[in-house]
Design a protein around this motif. Structure first.
Motif, PDB file in Angstrom:
ATOM      1  N   LEU A  45      24.490  -6.938  10.155  1.00 18.41           N
ATOM      2  CA  LEU A  45      23.486  -6.260  10.986  1.00 18.41           C
ATOM      3  C   LEU A  45      22.356  -7.213  11.355  1.00 18.41           C
ATOM      4  O   LEU A  45      21.876  -7.201  12.495  1.00 18.41           O
ATOM      5  CB  LEU A  45      22.968  -5.017  10.273  1.00 18.41           C
ATOM      6  CG  LEU A  45      24.036  -3.936  10.022  1.00 18.41           C
ATOM      7  CD1 LEU A  45      23.461  -2.805   9.200  1.00 18.41           C
ATOM      8  CD2 LEU A  45      24.608  -3.429  11.325  1.00 18.41           C
ATOM      9  N   CYS A  56      18.541  -2.291  17.572  1.00 20.36           N
ATOM     10  CA  CYS A  56      19.055  -1.371  16.544  1.00 20.36           C
ATOM     11  C   CYS A  56      19.742  -0.154  17.160  1.00 20.36           C
ATOM     12  O   CYS A  56      20.804   0.264  16.701  1.00 20.36           O
ATOM     13  CB  CYS A  56      17.932  -0.916  15.626  1.00 20.36           C
ATOM     14  SG  CYS A  56      17.302  -2.216  14.560  1.00 20.36           S
ATOM     15  N   ILE A  59      23.115  -1.233  18.363  1.00 23.98           N
ATOM     16  CA  ILE A  59      24.034  -1.466  17.241  1.00 23.98           C
ATOM     17  C   ILE A  59      24.561  -0.127  16.750  1.00 23.98           C
ATOM     18  O   ILE A  59      25.754   0.039  16.521  1.00 23.98           O
ATOM     19  CB  ILE A  59      23.337  -2.232  16.096  1.00 23.98           C
ATOM     20  CG1 ILE A  59      22.989  -3.654  16.540  1.00 23.98           C
ATOM     21  CG2 ILE A  59      24.229  -2.259  14.854  1.00 23.98           C
ATOM     22  CD1 ILE A  59      22.104  -4.412  15.573  1.00 23.98           C
TER      23      ILE A  59
END
Length: 89
Positions: A45, A56, A59
């Motif tokens: 990550l 984020c 993702i």
């Protein structure tokens, strides 16, 4: 068995998943529970965020759509491909 509950909480918290999303991810990829958070998931990550510049929220969307992204090797898949891309310009 003892480490399943913390992993479930971590996945739900890290990706802001509701119960249905978490269930869907784990149904499609139960081996996700075998990955180590500190040694496997967090480094990937960070790589996505820092090296690839993926936000984020993006993702999260990609991982929900394709959970196997979390299982691919950082050292054998992601980093070598980034190196080739950077070398190509």
């Amino acid at each position: 068995e003892d480490n399943i509950e913390p992993k479930l909480r971590w996945l739900q918290s890290r990706f802001d998943l509701n119960n249905a999303e978490l269930t869907c991810m784990l149904t499609s990829l139960p081996t996700l529970l075998h990955l180590n958070i500190e040694k496997n998931l967090e480094p990937k990550l960070r790589f996505f965020e820092r090296e690839l510049g993926i936000a984020c929220v993006d993702i999260r969307a990609r991982v929900i759509r394709k959970p196997p992204l979390l299982t691919y090797s950082l050292a054998k898949r992601y980093q070598p491909r980034l190196k080739v891309c950077r070398a190509a310009g």
